[in-house]
Design an enzyme around this catalytic site. Structure first.
Site, PDB file in Angstrom:
ATOM      1  N   ASP A  97      -7.157   5.436   5.413  1.00 27.83           N
ATOM      2  CA  ASP A  97      -7.347   6.333   6.565  1.00 27.83           C
ATOM      3  C   ASP A  97      -8.198   7.502   6.092  1.00 27.83           C
ATOM      4  O   ASP A  97      -7.713   8.628   5.935  1.00 27.83           O
ATOM      5  CB  ASP A  97      -5.980   6.798   7.086  1.00 27.83           C
ATOM      6  N   GLU A 118      -6.341   6.310   1.020  1.00 35.23           N
ATOM      7  CA  GLU A 118      -7.763   6.510   1.374  1.00 35.23           C
ATOM      8  C   GLU A 118      -8.232   5.528   2.442  1.00 35.23           C
ATOM      9  O   GLU A 118      -9.348   5.629   2.920  1.00 35.23           O
ATOM     10  CB  GLU A 118      -8.630   6.373   0.115  1.00 35.23           C
ATOM     11  N   VAL A 164      -5.241  -0.215  -1.161  1.00 35.21           N
ATOM     12  CA  VAL A 164      -4.650  -1.386  -1.810  1.00 35.21           C
ATOM     13  C   VAL A 164      -5.047  -2.599  -0.980  1.00 35.21           C
ATOM     14  O   VAL A 164      -4.917  -2.587   0.254  1.00 35.21           O
ATOM     15  CB  VAL A 164      -3.111  -1.258  -1.909  1.00 35.21           C
ATOM     16  N   GLN A 178      -8.429  10.627   8.272  1.00 34.52           N
ATOM     17  CA  GLN A 178      -7.135  11.322   8.293  1.00 34.52           C
ATOM     18  C   GLN A 178      -6.974  12.170   7.030  1.00 34.52           C
ATOM     19  O   GLN A 178      -6.544  13.325   7.092  1.00 34.52           O
ATOM     20  CB  GLN A 178      -6.002  10.298   8.395  1.00 34.52           C
ATOM     21  N   GLY A 210       0.845  -1.200   0.000  1.00 40.26           N
ATOM     22  CA  GLY A 210       0.000   0.000   0.000  1.00 40.26           C
ATOM     23  C   GLY A 210       0.877   1.246   0.000  1.00 40.26           C
ATOM     24  O   GLY A 210       0.706   2.156  -0.825  1.00 40.26           O
ATOM     25  N   HIS A 211       1.863   1.279   0.906  1.00 42.71           N
ATOM     26  CA  HIS A 211       2.789   2.420   0.932  1.00 42.71           C
ATOM     27  C   HIS A 211       3.542   2.524  -0.392  1.00 42.71           C
ATOM     28  O   HIS A 211       3.736   3.614  -0.922  1.00 42.71           O
ATOM     29  CB  HIS A 211       3.849   2.251   2.033  1.00 42.71           C
ATOM     30  N   GLN A 262       0.551  10.764  18.390  1.00 42.91           N
ATOM     31  CA  GLN A 262      -0.758  10.377  17.841  1.00 42.91           C
ATOM     32  C   GLN A 262      -1.272   9.054  18.414  1.00 42.91           C
ATOM     33  O   GLN A 262      -2.304   8.554  17.994  1.00 42.91           O
ATOM     34  CB  GLN A 262      -0.724  10.339  16.304  1.00 42.91           C
ATOM     35  N   LEU A 271      -4.578  -3.587   2.960  1.00 39.13           N
ATOM     36  CA  LEU A 271      -3.206  -3.655   3.473  1.00 39.13           C
ATOM     37  C   LEU A 271      -3.014  -2.638   4.595  1.00 39.13           C
ATOM     38  O   LEU A 271      -3.505  -1.512   4.524  1.00 39.13           O
ATOM     39  CB  LEU A 271      -2.201  -3.372   2.353  1.00 39.13           C
ATOM     40  N   SER A 272      -2.325  -3.081   5.639  1.00 40.05           N
ATOM     41  CA  SER A 272      -2.067  -2.225   6.800  1.00 40.05           C
ATOM     42  C   SER A 272      -0.811  -2.748   7.495  1.00 40.05           C
ATOM     43  O   SER A 272      -0.575  -3.962   7.517  1.00 40.05           O
ATOM     44  CB  SER A 272      -3.260  -2.333   7.768  1.00 40.05           C
TER      45      SER A 272
HETATM   46  O1  PAF Z   1      -0.956   7.427   8.221  1.00 41.27           O
HETATM   47  C1  PAF Z   1       0.105   7.383   8.885  1.00 41.27           C
HETATM   48  O2  PAF Z   1       0.925   6.497   8.723  1.00 41.27           O
HETATM   49  C2  PAF Z   1       0.384   8.472   9.914  1.00 41.27           C
HETATM   50  O3  PAF Z   1      -0.787   8.877  10.544  1.00 41.27           O
HETATM   51  C3  PAF Z   1       1.130   9.682   9.330  1.00 41.27           C
HETATM   52  C4  PAF Z   1       0.314  10.402   8.276  1.00 41.27           C
HETATM   53  C5  PAF Z   1       2.448   9.227   8.724  1.00 41.27           C
HETATM   54  C6  PAF Z   1       1.439  10.691  10.440  1.00 41.27           C
HETATM   55  O4  PAF Z   1       2.231  10.121  11.436  1.00 41.27           O
END
Ligand code: PAF
Length: 283
Positions: free
Chosen positions: A153, A151, A179, A156, A36-37, A61, A187-188
């Site tokens: 998140d 998307e 993804v 976010q 996904g990344h 966070q 995917l996570s």
């Molecule tokens: O989505 C994430 O992995 C995190 O919330 C982010 C945007 C990198 C901020 O730490």
């Protein structure tokens, strides 16, 4: 690929790029990188002269200390993956580099316009304060032309879009589709914490969401909501924390399909102790 750990070195890399008139694309991450990344990073590489990626497990966070302690960390593997897809700068700071003691303790203040009062914000108080805190800091350092977010998140992404507009960052926010594995599981990084049995169970979440698309609009919003929650909870080992059918811009729950043209179902489910999120577009 340059691996940078300090803000000063990062600012130097950014100013060199700016002097050469290069566009910078940016993907902020917390590491434990998966496909996904990499989809975000590949898109970033293809749409900008230079791609910068940050890998930072942002402590501000996390409202749950155990979640922070257990979050997967795979920096060396992340570096190899990023290099293989053409990332030019990987920024891997530690918490002291990013925050002073005061910033670590006091919640970051931001006017969310209500976007933080629902869903993740309701169940993870302070989470989005930390997200806006770190992403705004990173944006000030990297000064990208474009920044890429998944998307998955969904909330976010809506909050980052608001942040860019309120704080007047001249940055294009590019939202990229979820993804999924062939099984449908979104995917996570947290999937790596699932046992193989839990992973099979977790597939049920995306299956139920996908099936619900067929009935959406033909049944009432409330009935669809209840059917999704019941179908997921019926599977042993899955426990829905929330499922909200919302207006995709305001993130407020809707009661009737006709209320808006932008409708998304957002869900969080515990699979054992692992908290998984997913979403599905209805309109
Ligand atoms: O989505 C994430 O992995 C995190 O919330 C982010 C945007 C990198 C901020 O730490």
């Amino acid at each position: 690929m340059q691996i940078i750990t300090t803000k000063n070195a990062l600012l130097e890399a950014v100013s060199t790029a700016k002097l050469q008139d290069k566009t910078i694309g940016f993907v902020p991450t917390m590491g434990a990188l998966h496909d996904g990344h990499l989809t975000l990073v590949k898109r970033c590489v293809s749409e900008n002269d230079l791609c910068f990626v940050s890998v930072f497990v942002n402590p501000t966070q996390f409202n749950d200390k155990n979640d922070l302690a257990n979050y997967p960390r795979t920096v060396e593997a992340d570096a190899a993956l990023l290099e293989s897809v053409g990332c030019k700068v990987m920024f891997v700071p530690n918490a002291d580099e990013m925050y002073n003691a005061d910033e670590m303790q006091k919640p970051f203040e931001f006017d969310f316009g209500g976007l933080d009062q629902v869903m993740e914000g309701r169940f993870r108080p302070g989470h989005f304060n930390g997200v806006v805190q770190v992403v705004s800091k990173l944006f000030k350092l990297v000064q990208p032309t474009r920044a890429y977010f998944g998307e998955k998140d969904f909330q976010q992404l809506a909050i980052i879009r608001r942040m860019v507009s309120v704080m007047k960052f001249p940055i294009e926010i590019v939202g990229c589709p979820i993804v999924r594995e062939a099984s449908g599981l979104a995917l996570s990084s947290r999937n790596s914490l699932l046992t193989s049995e839990q992973r099979q169970r977790a597939v049920h979440i995306s299956q139920v969401l996908k099936e619900s698309q067929i009935f959406a609009l033909e049944t009432s919003v409330q009935e669809l909501h209840d059917a999704v929650v019941a179908a997921i909870n019926a599977r042993e080992g899955l426990d829905v924390e929330y499922f909200e059918i919302v207006d995709g811009k305001t993130l407020q729950s809707i009661k009737k399909w006709e209320e808006t043209d932008d409708v998304v179902g957002c869900i969080t489910v515990y699979c054992g102790k692992i908290r998984l999120i997913d979403n599905i577009r209805y309109k």
